[in-house]
Scaffold this motif. Sequence first.
Motif, PDB file in Angstrom:
ATOM      1  N   ASP A 272       0.842  -1.185   0.000  1.00 19.36           N
ATOM      2  CA  ASP A 272       0.000   0.000   0.000  1.00 19.36           C
ATOM      3  C   ASP A 272       0.883   1.243   0.000  1.00 19.36           C
ATOM      4  O   ASP A 272       1.895   1.307   0.703  1.00 19.36           O
ATOM      5  N   LEU A 273       0.505   2.212  -0.796  1.00 13.64           N
ATOM      6  CA  LEU A 273       1.296   3.435  -0.914  1.00 13.64           C
ATOM      7  C   LEU A 273       0.751   4.513   0.008  1.00 13.64           C
ATOM      8  O   LEU A 273      -0.464   4.708   0.109  1.00 13.64           O
ATOM      9  N   TRP A 274       1.648   5.223   0.646  1.00 11.10           N
ATOM     10  CA  TRP A 274       1.282   6.407   1.421  1.00 11.10           C
ATOM     11  C   TRP A 274       1.847   7.605   0.672  1.00 11.10           C
ATOM     12  O   TRP A 274       2.997   7.977   0.809  1.00 11.10           O
TER      13      TRP A 274
ATOM     14  N   SER B 234      -9.292  -1.984  -6.966  1.00 15.37           N
ATOM     15  CA  SER B 234      -8.111  -2.547  -6.315  1.00 15.37           C
ATOM     16  C   SER B 234      -7.150  -3.222  -7.284  1.00 15.37           C
ATOM     17  O   SER B 234      -6.369  -4.076  -6.887  1.00 15.37           O
ATOM     18  N   ALA B 235      -7.203  -2.850  -8.574  1.00 15.36           N
ATOM     19  CA  ALA B 235      -6.301  -3.474  -9.536  1.00 15.36           C
ATOM     20  C   ALA B 235      -4.848  -3.178  -9.201  1.00 15.36           C
ATOM     21  O   ALA B 235      -3.958  -3.979  -9.475  1.00 15.36           O
ATOM     22  N   PHE B 236      -4.597  -2.011  -8.600  1.00 13.44           N
ATOM     23  CA  PHE B 236      -3.244  -1.661  -8.169  1.00 13.44           C
ATOM     24  C   PHE B 236      -3.360  -0.629  -7.068  1.00 13.44           C
ATOM     25  O   PHE B 236      -4.425  -0.060  -6.837  1.00 13.44           O
ATOM     26  N   ALA B 237      -2.267  -0.392  -6.378  1.00 14.11           N
ATOM     27  CA  ALA B 237      -2.284   0.525  -5.241  1.00 14.11           C
ATOM     28  C   ALA B 237      -2.628   1.936  -5.695  1.00 14.11           C
ATOM     29  O   ALA B 237      -2.193   2.387  -6.769  1.00 14.11           O
ATOM     30  N   HIS B 238      -3.392   2.623  -4.871  1.00 12.59           N
ATOM     31  CA  HIS B 238      -3.759   4.007  -5.180  1.00 12.59           C
ATOM     32  C   HIS B 238      -2.500   4.856  -5.297  1.00 12.59           C
ATOM     33  O   HIS B 238      -1.639   4.851  -4.419  1.00 12.59           O
TER      34      HIS B 238
END
Length: 351
Positions: free
Chosen positions: A170-172, A307-311
């Motif tokens: 998950d990206l922040w 949810s295909a890839f991280a936001h």
Amino acid sequence: MSPCQLEERRREEKARRRYLPRADWTGMGYRDWGDAALIRARLDGGASPDAPVRQGGARPLHLAASWGKAETVAALLAHGAEADAHDEEGHTPLWYAACGADVGMVRALIQAGADVWTPQEDPWSPGRLLLTTPLAPLVTELPGAVPLPAEEVAALRAADALIAAFSEQDLWTEGLGIAFVAGVGEDEVVRRLGGDPTLCPAVDQDNLPFDPLDYDASLRYVGVTGVDSSPGGCLIVQGGYMPSDDTVLRAVSADTSAYGVYFNPKGGTFGAMARDGGIVAREEIGLSPQASDPAAYWTYRFWQRGSAFAHGAGVLAYACAAAGMTVGDGQVAIDRGAARRWVPLPPALQR
């Protein structure tokens, strides 16, 4: 009755009233379009399945396809909702279902007769969007299907590989500033930022040369990390906007290219492209693209939700590619605890 019991009674009554049949869509929030029982209660109460419910001409089926579930889409279709209704942007429910890559929604809408191939953002139709996703088998054999050109497929695969590199965790990204500088090593980037490489060793979060809780002080430093890839380059990061600032990008982009992006916590994601020491483009990125937008907005899936890839991964991949770089492991770019060479910016590079 105790205060706690009264509060519990109040909540139970509110929940009961929520599902009482009523003949309109008043009070429906985004999450409510995924509540099939609530949708059915409104429909049973006489709410029109085709009533405009939001500015922009969105009907219940548009919102269910955007924010709901396959079950809510099916409930609206069963009550006669028009499968091919257009909102004011010219989009149908199938367009929004394709953007979310929801197999149940897509199947239900196609079975209800939704138009698959008419472009809604030229040349993009719902079916053409789906051809770029794992749901492609749902439409490849439908009448009117046209395979994507080989060069476009190759571009999408390359973009997806780069997006995947930023999607391992998950990206922040909130508040993150990052610049990708192609073909320049760490020492040279440190020099271009006005620093002395011998005085800027890599340090971890426990040994930063500034107080990370002092925002103004942190803006006077940027972190530099080399990227071992082909072609390689460097990353410049900060918990602030400086990596996307014009003065910084001009300084680091001599005889090369650099792309800086800032995920503004107040809203919006903003990018700037520098080449040979000059700013050549500024843009707000990551928004749902329109036909007039660059093809890369579509290639890097700014249109895709879910949810295909991280936001944020698509934006980072786009910025990396815009600079002319590749990254095998995107975590080195966005790991805020990673060891970096922190460079104090001279006054000329501060604003």
